[in-house]
Structure formats: structure tokens, C-alpha cells
Design a protein around this motif. Structure first.
Motif: not given
Length: 460
Positions: A147-154, A330-336
């Protein structure tokens, strides 16, 4: 084992926890040093070529060629990186970039024709090292299923925005206060030194995915429909960046206060940074596909009224709102990407998205520049409005392609992590028991609970 799982469950994903990931600072710090020059390149070219030719139009052509060349070469660089490794690609690339920038600066100072400068801009843009996607690929490899992956994208989005705030300021100060070519010389030097330092951190780079005797096939990122949709959507984000740069500068000149341009663009970038920081601190309860669409709805709505602003205060406020909505999209796209593209093609996938932004920005600079020259800054703001509306239409029409297709891959990726007793996840591909969460729950639930974290279930 029990105490370790309990600790993970009680920890809230955040930037502090992210940066405590083993080995993270070893690639984050040199990665930032290698990325800072990226924010200096376009403005340094614009200022140098305008100084030597006396034409903003000529400077814009050279800068646009640089951006388009980077957009076209970035995916190839990503493919080579996935195949041969980051260090093997990065070292020759930064050497080539330093040489290309030096050649472009020398031609400009020699008063070469604009078409020779545009020709020299091709290798300059094509050799821009894709350090940002490489850093994202390292996070994805180290945090897969976490679950840290979205944090990394942010965190990466905030880092990108910081470079685009600091880079242009530094380049402008060097070009105007030291020498017209000082910005490009500094950009080349920092790219070379930072890139070599980042390449030296081999321990944290993702493993290569060369064809092997086991029959593993090479997956090309562009073959995945979900990434194709994201590429089209990210053209809209690039158009916002390009359209805002031109139109804000033109608006500032129209009101007789050219210095307001830096303030207005800084407010726009600050909105992006603020939203990026907030994105990393929020535990979202809606899925990434819905977050992406909602982000574009807000971005389109905000961009659609920019043309009506008639004061610095109003335009600054609208620019802030536009920036606030860019970060979630932007962040959500990279996370996906982690869900849509296999690990052996992720660096390529990230470079496609980065290249899409650069291409959208280059095209928007040309279109907004022509509209602004002919009709004024209000017409230049129509470019981000139209681009975001088209991107939103693409997302709504093709949203089904953004659904993850292979949940079994994520289950397999997370079985090596501690699993709490409340989350029965099968260790065989696609072999979850009937009625289990792996079989019936959303992909995000399998992914996050499989890692032993208590994270809100996402619903899309």
C-alpha cells in the motif's frame, strides 16, 4: 511473526515510512540530482536561442523539437532499460546528452541558422536521460503489492514539480546573470554528474528481463490496452503544462507586468505540489480508476474557465485550482502502471507516460503560441481546455480497458510477505478457494491484505 504483522498493521502509510524503506535514500537522492537539470533544459534553450537570434519564434521551434525528440526516444530508452538494466543504458546516455548540449550551445553562440539549431536539438532531446521513470521503476520493484506504492507515486510527483519550480528559476538566473549559455552548460554538467551517481547505485535497480531459456516472453508495454488509454489521457496533462507556460507569459506581457509570469506559474506549480503531498497522506477508499476520472473531471472544469480571467489575482487562483487537480490525475495514472503492465515492461511504460506529457507539452506550446500571437492570451488558454476535455472523453469511453486483467499475478507477487490470519490468500496462481477474498474481492483488497497491512478496501 505475529508481532511483525501487528507492527505493519498499525503503521499508517506515509512519506516517513516510505523513505525508511531499505535502500530508498540510496537511489532517491542521486535520482533527484540527476532529474533537477530536466527542469532547466527548455528554458535554457529558449533564453539562449532568443538571445542569439532575437526571435522568440525561433527559440520556440528549437525548444519544441527538443521536446518532441525526447517524447519519441523515451519509450525506446525504456525498452532498452528493461532489457539491459538501468546502469548499462544510463551511462552512455548521459555522456551523449552532455556532448549534444555542448554542440547545441556552440552552434547557438556561433549564430547558426535556426534550422541547424533545430537539427542539433534532435540529439539533445533524444538523449535526455529518463531518470524519473527509472526511479519509479525502482519503487515499483521494491514495493510491489504494498500500500506504500501510491505514496511513492505521490512522492515522485512532488519531486517532479519541485524540479520544475527550482530548475527554471536557476536556469533563468544563470542565463541572465552569468552568461546566456550558462544555463545549458550547468544543465549538461548536472545531468552528467547526477546520472553517473545514480547509475552507480546498482543494488536497488530492478532486475533485467532478457529472454531466457525458460521461455519467458518479452512483454512490450504498448501492447497493453490500459497503458494505451493512459498515454492518450496524459497528452492532456502535457497540454496543460505547455498551454499554461505560453499563455501565462502572454497574459503577463499584456497587462504590462512581465514579472508576474514567474509568480503565476509558481502558484500553478505550488497547487500541484500541495495536492501531491496530500495524495500521499490520504488512505483512499475509492479505486484508482474512479480517482483518475474524478481528477480529470476537476481538471477539465478548472481549465475551462482560464480564458475568462482578467486579473492576476483571479488567474492565480484558477491556476492554483488547475494545479490541485493535475496531481491526482498524474499520480493515479502512474500508480495504475503496477496493475496494468507486467514487471518486465514497467520502465518502458513509465517512459511512454513521460514521453506523452512531453509530446503534449510541445504541441500545446506551438498551438497556444500561434493562437496567442493572433488573438491574445485568452485564446491560448483554450488549448488546455480543449485538451483536457478530449482526455476526459477518452477516459470515459475507454474506462473498461483500465480494469486490471490478471489478479492472480498480484496474488503471486505478494505471497512472500507476511499474511495475517484474517486474510486467507492462496499461494497458487488463480487457486483461491471459492468465497475467499482473493476470488471475490476487488484486486486492491487482495493486493493490500496479502501484504499484511490494514488498509481501507478500495472500491471501483
Amino acid at each position: 511473526m505475529t508481532s511483525a504483522v501487528t507492527t505493519d498493521n498499525s503503521a499508517r502509510p506515509g512519506y516517513g515510512q516510505l523513505l525508511r524503506t531499505p535502500g530508498a535514500l540510496g537511489f532517491v537522492l542521486p535520482g533527484f540530482a540527476a532529474r533537477l537539470p530536466f527542469g532547466m533544459l527548455t528554458i535554457s534553450i529558449l533564453l539562449l536561442v532568443q538571445h542569439t537570434t532575437g526571435s522568440y519564434g525561433s527559440a520556440g521551434i528549437v525548444a519544441a523539437v527538443t521536446g518532441i525528440s525526447m517524447a519519441l526516444s523515451a519509450p525506446l530508452m525504456g525498452i532498452l532499460t528493461d532489457r539491459f538494466g538501468q546502469s548499462a543504458v544510463l551511462v552512455p546516455v548521459v555522456l551523449a546528452h552532455a556532448a549534444a548540449v555542448g554542440g547545441l550551445a556552440a552552434l547557438a553562440l556561433a549564430d547558426a541558422n535556426v534550422w541547424f539549431l533545430a537539427l542539433a536539438a534532435v540529439p539533445t532531446g533524444a538523449s535526455v536521460p529518463q531518470v524519473g521513470p527509472m526511479v519509479r521503476a525502482r519503487w515499483a520493484a521494491r514495493l510491489e503489492g504494498s500500500p506504500l506504492l501510491p505514496t511513492a507515486a505521490a512522492f515522485e510527483s512532488v519531486t517532479d514539480e519541485f524540479t520544475f519550480v527550482v530548475g527554471p528559476v536557476l536556469a533563468t538566473a544563470l542565463c541572465t546573470g552569468v552568461h546566456p549559455a550558462a544555463g545549458l552548460v550547468t544543465e549538461a554538467t548536472l545531468t552528467l554528474l547526477g546520472g553517473l551517481l545514480f547509475a552507480a547505485r546498482r543494488a536497488s535497480q530492478p532486475r533485467t528481463h532478457a529472454p531466457s531459456a525458460t521461455g519467458e516472453s518479452r512483454s512490450f508495454a504498448l501492447s497493453h490496452p490500459g497503458l494505451q488509454v493512459l498515454i492518450l489521457a496524459f497528452l492532456g496533462i502535457g497540454a496543460v503544462f505547455g498551454g499554461m507556460q505560453v499563455s501565462l507569459a502572454a497574459f503577463s506581457a499584456e497587462i504590462g507586468n512581465p514579472g508576474a509570469n514567474g509568480l503565476l506559474y509558481g502558484v500553478f506549480a505550488a497547487g500541484n505540489m500541495i495536492a501531491g503531498i496530500a495524495m500521499g497522506a490520504v488512505a483512499w477508499k475509492i479505486g484508482p480508476r474512479r480517482r483518475l476520472i474524478l481528477g480529470y473531471v476537476g481538471l477539465t472544469a478548472a481549465a475551462s474557465v482560464l480564458w475568462a480571467a482578467n486579473s492576476v489575482i483571479l488567474l492565480g487562483a484558477l491556476g492554483l485550482v488547475v494545479g490541485l487537480f493535475i496531481a491526482p490525475a498524474l499520480i493515479t495514472g502512474y500508480t495504475m502502471v503496477e496493475q496494468l503492465v507486467p514487471a518486465n515492461a514497467r520502465t518502458e511504460a513509465f517512459t511512454w507516460l513521460t514521453g506523452s506529457i512531453a509530446f503534449g507539452q510541445a504541441v500545446a506550446v506551438i498551438l497556444a503560441g500561434r493562437l496567442t500571437d493572433a488573438h491574445g492570451s485568452a485564446y491560448g488558454f483554450l488549448v488546455p481546455m480543449a485538451a483536457t476535455a478530449l482526455a476526459l472523453a477518452v477516459l470515459l469511453a475507454l474506462r473498461a480497458k483500465l480494469a486490471p486483467k490478471a489478479p492472480s499475478r498480484i496474488v503471486n507477487a505478494s505471497v512472500s510477505a507476511p499474511v495475517s490470519a484474517a486474510a486467507p490468500v492462496s499461494t497458487s496462481a488463480g487457486a483461491s478457494a471459492p468465497g475467499s477474498e482473493a476470488a471475490a474481492g476487488p484486486r486492491d483488497r487482495v493486493n493490500e491484505r496479502g501484504m499484511g497491512h490494514r488498509v481501507p478496501v478500495t472500491v471501483d
